[in-house]
Scaffold this active site. Sequence first.
Site, short mmCIF file in Angstrom:
data_model
loop_
_atom_site.label_atom_id
_atom_site.label_comp_id
_atom_site.label_asym_id
_atom_site.label_seq_id
_atom_site.Cartn_x
_atom_site.Cartn_y
_atom_site.Cartn_z
N GLU A 211 0.79 -1.23 0.00
CA GLU A 211 0.00 0.00 0.00
C GLU A 211 0.83 1.29 0.00
OE1 GLU A 211 -3.28 0.13 -0.40
OE2 GLU A 211 -3.32 -2.05 -0.55
N SER A 488 -48.92 -15.07 44.42
CA SER A 488 -48.30 -15.53 45.66
C SER A 488 -46.83 -15.14 45.77
CB SER A 488 -48.43 -17.05 45.77
OG SER A 488 -49.78 -17.42 45.94
#
Length: 564
Positions: A211, A488
């Site tokens: 690159e 409950s």
Amino acid sequence: MLKKKDYTKQPNSKPTNSEPTNSEPVNVKQTWLRWSLITFAKISFAGACALGIFIIYLDAKVQQTFEGQRWQVPVQVYGQIQTLTIGEQVDLEAIAQSLRLNGYKKVSSVKVAKQYAQSANRLVIFQDDFDFPTDVASTNASIDILSGQQLVIDVYNNKISALFSDNIAINKIQLEPQLLARLVPNNKEDRLLVSLEDVPNQLLDTLLLIEDREFYHHQGISPLGILRALYNNVKAGRTVQGGSTLTQQLVKNMFLTNHRTVSRKVKEALMALILEHRYSKDELLEAYLNEVYLGQNYANGIYGFGLAAQFYFSQDVDELSNAQIALLIAQVKGPSYYDPWRHPTRAKKRRDLILRLMFERRMLSELEFEQAASSVLSVRKNRRLATQSYPAYLQLVQKEIKKLVPTRMQKSGIKVFTGFSHRSQQLLEQTINKELPRLENKVKQSSLQVAMIVTDIDSGEIRALSGDRVSGYAGFNRALTAQRPVGSLIKPAIYLAALERYEQYNLASVLQDQAITLKSGSGKKWQPKNYDGKYRGQVPLIEGLVHSLNIPTINLGLSLGLDN
């Protein structure tokens, strides 16, 4: 008679004001030249001022991004950090299963990280490096090993008889938690940040070879590099080298768009020069390693070499082979075009070209080149990087993150450690699959739904969660969203509140158990009953608790008051 006037010009006559002179063209030219120079100077000055202001603006933009939070990094959600101690009862197969889910491979002899070996009474683990949370490490000073070591777990009669780390006897160990998910930000950019020191030199050298060979010698833009790339591409008959510097690519990826316009290229060049002036080459190279786009995981982009190594090979970046490095570098040119899953032939051709360039620059020996070039593309079989296998649990995690973690921090790559246990989740789902059909058969109904949560009795951590009868269902989460009467479940809280007031209540305290009628604020009447429809007159508190009687509990609650 009048004589005719002679209008012919006399030789010695003086010129009138209306007649041109020889010096006039010279004066016009000088005036025009002077005006042009002045105008050009003004335009140049104005242009220089505008360019200066524009550069100041770009400089501020570069600094704000580069010195602030450069990237939005996903939240990494982990499961339970399992701590093992001598004498603890364990199931080696359950531990082995958790290891496999965490990417560990079973081998006959453990040699490298992410491997384990198992026998009837021993488990040998080469644990990968892992940064455990500091609060865990500090509050567990007796834990001898955190990560990156070879661990041995010996078991006798289903209990841990000995623990070793690199052949040294220890008392406790921690196992690497399972990565449950990466919660990607809205920009859909997924990345795993790496430092320059974590990246192997072979990858760095290859990246610069392909690159930007003059990266450490130019100042952001390289005219000679453009000419060299053009020459090499013409010579090779195809594109083998890019013309833009790494700094220009970094600018394009981090600040600009992919639109090819003159204005964008000018901005790119100016910002590249600013970056080179402001920051060191190593800082820029590290930023590029984490910023470059290298693939697509469905809706999420793969950015940076750290995550790309995991995405393509399920390996850390420092564990890559020469062939894998070359394939990653190949993705820089075009992740879609060189996608190894969709275009394996094309990807291999590009990889082999990079390997040949590495060989020509003596970065590979002849043997290394031949071995790498002849190898197959060793990418993962399953393209998807991480599937959310526990969506119901993750919905709970995301809900708590939004509540507890500031928005900005949610994009900074934080690690969230939960109490999730795969073993508990597995048992939960097995229970649902077994008991729900039995209940449907009992009550003669079908398509019953379920919500279930498993918590740790000591820490209160949620170990497992299900919001639907279907395992892995990602839709409506009944455990978090469905609204039902508390029923409950409120009773233990009521009796606990009473027993905390030991001067007023004890297990023998008498509670009324007679028919009652209550009115709501709107005047609606409510006449509760016990589950068996019977009334006992009076019962001791312990009987109301043990038998879950409704009327005595309601009377007790009314006497305590709702606030209590």
